[in-house]
Design an enzyme around this catalytic site. Structure first.
Site, PDB file in Angstrom:
ATOM      1  N   HIS A   1      42.253  36.553  38.784  1.00  0.00           N
ATOM      2  CA  HIS A   1      41.188  37.352  39.400  1.00  0.00           C
ATOM      3  C   HIS A   1      41.775  38.607  40.030  1.00  0.00           C
ATOM      4  CE1 HIS A   1      37.741  38.247  42.060  1.00  0.00           C
ATOM      5  NE2 HIS A   1      37.034  37.516  41.220  1.00  0.00           N
TER       6      HIS A   1
ATOM      7  N   SER B   1      35.381  37.869  34.441  1.00  0.00           N
ATOM      8  CA  SER B   1      34.665  36.779  35.106  1.00  0.00           C
ATOM      9  C   SER B   1      33.857  37.286  36.290  1.00  0.00           C
ATOM     10  CB  SER B   1      35.653  35.708  35.567  1.00  0.00           C
ATOM     11  OG  SER B   1      36.504  36.192  36.589  1.00  0.00           O
TER      12      SER B   1
ATOM     13  N   MET C   1      37.785  35.159  44.483  1.00  0.00           N
ATOM     14  CA  MET C   1      36.430  34.656  44.421  1.00  0.00           C
ATOM     15  C   MET C   1      36.012  34.217  45.822  1.00  0.00           C
ATOM     16  SD  MET C   1      38.696  33.673  41.934  1.00  0.00           S
ATOM     17  CE  MET C   1      38.934  31.914  41.791  1.00  0.00           C
ATOM     18  N   GLY C   2      34.756  34.466  46.177  1.00  0.00           N
ATOM     19  CA  GLY C   2      34.293  34.095  47.509  1.00  0.00           C
ATOM     20  C   GLY C   2      34.361  32.609  47.762  1.00  0.00           C
TER      21      GLY C   2
ATOM     22  N   CYS D   1      28.752  31.166  43.243  1.00  0.00           N
ATOM     23  CA  CYS D   1      29.523  32.399  43.369  1.00  0.00           C
ATOM     24  C   CYS D   1      29.403  32.866  44.810  1.00  0.00           C
ATOM     25  CB  CYS D   1      29.024  33.480  42.418  1.00  0.00           C
ATOM     26  SG  CYS D   1      29.878  35.072  42.676  1.00  0.00           S
TER      27      CYS D   1
ATOM     28  N   THR E   1      32.156  40.014  36.484  1.00  0.00           N
ATOM     29  CA  THR E   1      31.013  40.834  36.086  1.00  0.00           C
ATOM     30  C   THR E   1      30.156  40.191  35.010  1.00  0.00           C
ATOM     31  OG1 THR E   1      32.413  42.043  34.524  1.00  0.00           O
ATOM     32  CG2 THR E   1      32.172  42.985  36.721  1.00  0.00           C
TER      33      THR E   1
END
Length: 390
Positions: free
Chosen positions: A310, A66, A314-315, A104, A68
């Protein structure tokens, strides 16, 4: 046999935070792909190498995770006092669709640099040495993001000594501010509650904090679902039953949050919401072998993206974590020790991350004013990406 020629599309391959993706300028896309729709989606799917039943994306630019399997389209700003429009597409690995439902946060760190290099930012606003402020309009969620990009000798500085857990090499620090980070136009807590009882058939009734900040996220207590909060990817991603459980939770949470009308719709909305679980601090060893002590963090968090745990965080989920931590009574806040806070340091599979957030009550409703985190970004390759003419 008819042979389809390949076309060349100007593109830049960039890392942003713990993600990487293919960046385009809207005007460089084929004319049919310059507007939303099937032509654009098909182009991006082919660029990344999806759908791939082998889930390897060998015949494309994706990296089969996820983190990339991502694309970015930048365009001239449509909003006043902004430098660039940023549209993010999360490309499914094994299914033929691109999810445009969220942002993202990691790749946001690369948007500012791309905007400067791509001529979106006026030259007089770029110092010879110092920090350039880039105001980004995040078109997916219609929010403002401010990126502060280091400049050396008039050019974007990419190398440096800033270390980010989940990224192997140090780089220059990029500060990213998410302004009014509640996702979309609705309430930050769409159910009106800081903690809900989420009924999931086959799993049970779980305590859950469901928040729209950074990205819609469902937070659970780790021990309620049989985890410690210190798990690494292999502990979950190799277990089909666990992944099915999380997807079941995600689908029912999405319905309760009002993001979809039925659980069947969740299959076509893989990017949002995210599912994460939290626990009180404890010692663990990160995926790189780094020892993380209980005293190093306020809370442990593990999050799933596109159906898998992950490798870091994730940001946008980090924004959700910090915002939820700033609101007394949420599961994140309670796991972090409760009380008022304006920042949180959390442990994730690759290490730790500190994120600041400010939240307050307005007319009885919680609202977030901004969230701040540091990331890094770097151009990996630039030129053209080639795809068969579709």
């Amino acid at each position: 046999m008819t042979q389809a020629p390949q076309i060349k599309v100007p593109a830049t391959y960039m890392r942003g935070g713990t993600s990487k993706g293919v960046f385009f300028r809207l005007k460089d896309l084929p004319e049919a792909a310059q507007v939303p729709g099937k032509a654009r989606d098909n182009l991006l799917l082919r660029v990344i190498g999806s759908p791939d039943p082998y889930q390897k994306q060998i015949d494309g630019m994706g990296g089969a995770t996820s983190s990339t399997s991502k694309t970015v389209i930048l365009a001239e700003p449509t909003q006043p006092n902004h430098d660039v429009d940023y549209l993010f597409g999360q490309v499914s690995i094994d299914k033929p669709f691109v999810d445009w439902s969220g942002n993202c946060g990691n790749l946001t760190a690369a948007v500012g640099a791309f905007a400067i290099n791509g001529g979106f930012v006026a030259k007089e606003r770029i110092p010879e040495n110092g920090i350039a402020t880039v105001r980004i309009w995040q078109a997916n969620i219609r929010k403002t993001i401010v990126a502060r990009i280091p400049i050396t000798n008039g050019e974007v500085q990419e190398t440096g000594d800033f270390e980010l857990d989940g990224v192997t090499f140090p780089a220059a620090e990029v500060q990213v501010e998410f302004m009014d980070p509640a996702d979309g136009e609705g309430a930050m807590f769409p159910t009106g509650n800081l903690v809900d009882d989420l009924e999931v058939p086959g799993v049970g009734t779980l305590k859950a904090t469901m928040i729209n900040a950074g990205i819609p996220t469902i937070f659970l207590n780790a021990d309620d679902i049989g985890y410690k909060g210190s798990e690494l990817q292999d502990d979950i991603n190799g277990n089909p039953e666990a992944l099915a459980m999380f997807e079941n939770i995600r689908a029912h949470g999405a319905v309760k949050m009002g993001l979809i009308q039925s659980v069947e719709e969740a299959a076509n909305r893989q990017h949002t919401p995210k599912v994460a679980f939290v626990a009180k601090p404890s010692d663990y060893v990160s995926s790189s072998g780094k020892a993380i002590g209980a005293g190093d963090v306020d809370v442990l968090v593990r999050a799933l993206s596109m159906g898998k745990l992950h490798h870091a965080m994730m940001g946008t989920a980090a924004v959700a974590i910090a915002t939820a931590a700033a609101v007394p009574g949420t599961l994140v806040n309670l796991a972090a020790g409760g009380g008022d806070r304006t920042s949180v340091t959390f442990g994730h599979p690759s290490g730790t991350l500190q994120v600041g957030a400010e939240a307050s009550q307005v007319n009885g409703q919680w609202a977030a004013t901004k969230a701040i985190m540091s990331r890094s970004a770097r151009v990996l390759m630039e030129g053209w990406v080639r795809v068969p003419l579709i």
